[in-house]
Design an enzyme around this catalytic site. Structure first.
Site, PDB file in Angstrom:
ATOM      1  N   LYS A   1       0.848  -1.200   0.000  1.00 42.47           N
ATOM      2  CA  LYS A   1       0.000   0.000   0.000  1.00 42.47           C
ATOM      3  C   LYS A   1       0.876   1.239   0.000  1.00 42.47           C
ATOM      4  CE  LYS A   1       0.669   1.649   4.368  1.00 42.47           C
ATOM      5  NZ  LYS A   1       1.481   2.837   4.572  1.00 42.47           N
TER       6      LYS A   1
ATOM      7  N   ALA B   1      10.100  -2.860   6.382  1.00 43.50           N
ATOM      8  CA  ALA B   1      10.138  -1.592   7.140  1.00 43.50           C
ATOM      9  C   ALA B   1      10.277  -0.397   6.207  1.00 43.50           C
ATOM     10  CB  ALA B   1      11.279  -1.592   8.176  1.00 43.50           C
TER      11      ALA B   1
ATOM     12  N   ALA C   1       3.659  -1.334   4.084  1.00 47.51           N
ATOM     13  CA  ALA C   1       2.793  -2.357   4.689  1.00 47.51           C
ATOM     14  C   ALA C   1       3.090  -3.768   4.203  1.00 47.51           C
ATOM     15  CB  ALA C   1       1.308  -2.010   4.485  1.00 47.51           C
TER      16      ALA C   1
ATOM     17  N   GLY D   1       4.727  -6.196   5.814  1.00 47.56           N
ATOM     18  CA  GLY D   1       4.380  -7.127   6.895  1.00 47.56           C
ATOM     19  C   GLY D   1       2.869  -7.239   7.043  1.00 47.56           C
ATOM     20  N   SER D   2       2.181  -6.115   6.927  1.00 44.34           N
ATOM     21  CA  SER D   2       0.720  -6.134   7.044  1.00 44.34           C
ATOM     22  C   SER D   2       0.092  -6.950   5.914  1.00 44.34           C
ATOM     23  CB  SER D   2       0.170  -4.713   7.014  1.00 44.34           C
ATOM     24  OG  SER D   2       0.681  -3.967   8.091  1.00 44.34           O
TER      25      SER D   2
ATOM     26  N   ASP E   1      -2.991  -1.206   9.551  1.00 47.03           N
ATOM     27  CA  ASP E   1      -3.271  -1.232   8.108  1.00 47.03           C
ATOM     28  C   ASP E   1      -3.465  -2.641   7.553  1.00 47.03           C
ATOM     29  OD1 ASP E   1      -0.575  -1.711   8.308  1.00 47.03           O
ATOM     30  OD2 ASP E   1       0.023   0.228   7.472  1.00 47.03           O
TER      31      ASP E   1
END
Ligand code: C5P
Length: 308
Positions: A19, A110, A114, A116-117, A150
């Site tokens: 995103k 990082a 997003a 990881g999200s 998120d």
């Protein structure tokens, strides 16, 4: 959590996307430490894939990653958002997990995109299918919100407005085909650190984040020139204060022909809006003379999707 064995449905793969925030307005921190947001998310064509299959009791993670992804920065223990997703969904369904989960990453770690999200959302969807969970979309979205602000958007995708701490997501009208040049940094930035720096730089921030009226009109009209003017990110100033080279990168991308450059989310990835696919290639070629990784992504793309 009960000890019932899950009725496994075989291998399931889900893709989910990065995103960006076209509008990221941040209000003064709430009593719970989170910041109220009024944001417009857009899902762009940088893709993660999460595959689950039946395994020994417990949750085991494995990883593969594109060259530009710092795979060493991804923990493969129970702190990984994918493992947290598995534990949370299993608890909700009253089962004991017994799964092997493979994560294939192409979103910088990082980076403010997003990644990881997206893994967390993809894992929720894949495991829900694998375990034939039978939950309603709103029930899955509630588990997603507990995993991270998120994560719910990664399930919805396309272009959507986020409020609350970003977890309340409503799709918005988007008639455009958008082209983004994406420049990750070699080293990530910590999201909490950027929010803390926002607090330090803007001690008098309004409790009410600014609404995205002009931006929503530009996205509905599909007009890249109007979008370029309306892009807004309250975390850009703190991110640039922590990493001054990001300001120089944005200026270089704009000089190379981008309609507008900005920090993505909490950074340090920078994104550049181009007027067309051809223009995106021109900007990307120019930035490649100084940056090792320069990607081109089309938007909007869908939310997390089961691959059949
Ligand atoms: O929700 P998530 O786990 O992604 O948030 C990571 C961190 O980012 C939080 O612990 C908090 O420091 C910061 N954050 C915030 N306000 C938000 C979203 C995130 O302060 N709306």
């Amino acid at each position: 959590m009960s000890g019932q064995q899950a009725p496994a449905r075989g291998e399931v793969s889900v893709e989910a996307f990065a995103k960006i925030n076209l509008h990221l307005a941040v209000g003064a921190a709430r009593p719970d430490g989170f910041h109220p947001l009024d944001t417009v998310y857009q899902a762009i064509g940088l893709r993660e894939q999460v595959t689950v299959r039946a395994g020994a009791p417990g949750v085991r993670l494995s990883l593969s990653a594109a060259d530009h992804v710092d795979a060493g920065a991804v923990p493969l223990d129970d702190t990984n958002i994918v493992a947290r997703a598995a534990t949370a969904l299993a608890a909700r369904l009253g089962i004991s997990p017994a799964v092997d989960i493979h994560i294939d990453k192409a979103i910088p770690v990082a980076g403010g995109m997003a990644g990881g999200s997206a893994d967390g959302g993809a894992a929720l969807l894949a495991l829900h299918e694998h375990w034939a969970g039978g939950l309603l979309p709103a029930e899955l979205a509630a588990i997603a919100a507990d995993l991270g602000s998120d994560v719910p958007f990664t399930l919805v995708g396309a272009t959507a407005r986020g409020t609350g701490r970003g977890e309340i997501v409503e799709p918005v009208r988007d008639t455009g085909e958008w082209w983004w040049v994406v420049v990750p940094s070699a080293e990530g930035l910590s999201t909490p650190a950027v929010y803390r720096h926002f607090d330090a730089m803007f001690p008098d921030a309004s409790p009410e984040p600014a609404a995205p009226d002009a931006l929503l009109a530009a996205v509905a009209a599909g007009d890249p020139h109007a979008l370029a003017v309306a892009l807004h990110n309250d975390l850009q100033a703190p991110a640039i204060d922590l990493r001054p080279e990001l300001g120089e990168l944005i200026a270089r991308g704009e000089a190379a022909g981008a309609l507008r450059g900005m920090v993505s989310g909490s950074g340090p990835t920078c994104i550049f809006l181009a007027a067309s696919a051809d223009e995106a290639r021109v900007v990307a070629d120019s930035l490649r003379s100084t940056h090792a990784t320069v990607l081109i992504a089309r938007a909007p793309v869908p939310g997390a999707t089961v691959l059949r």
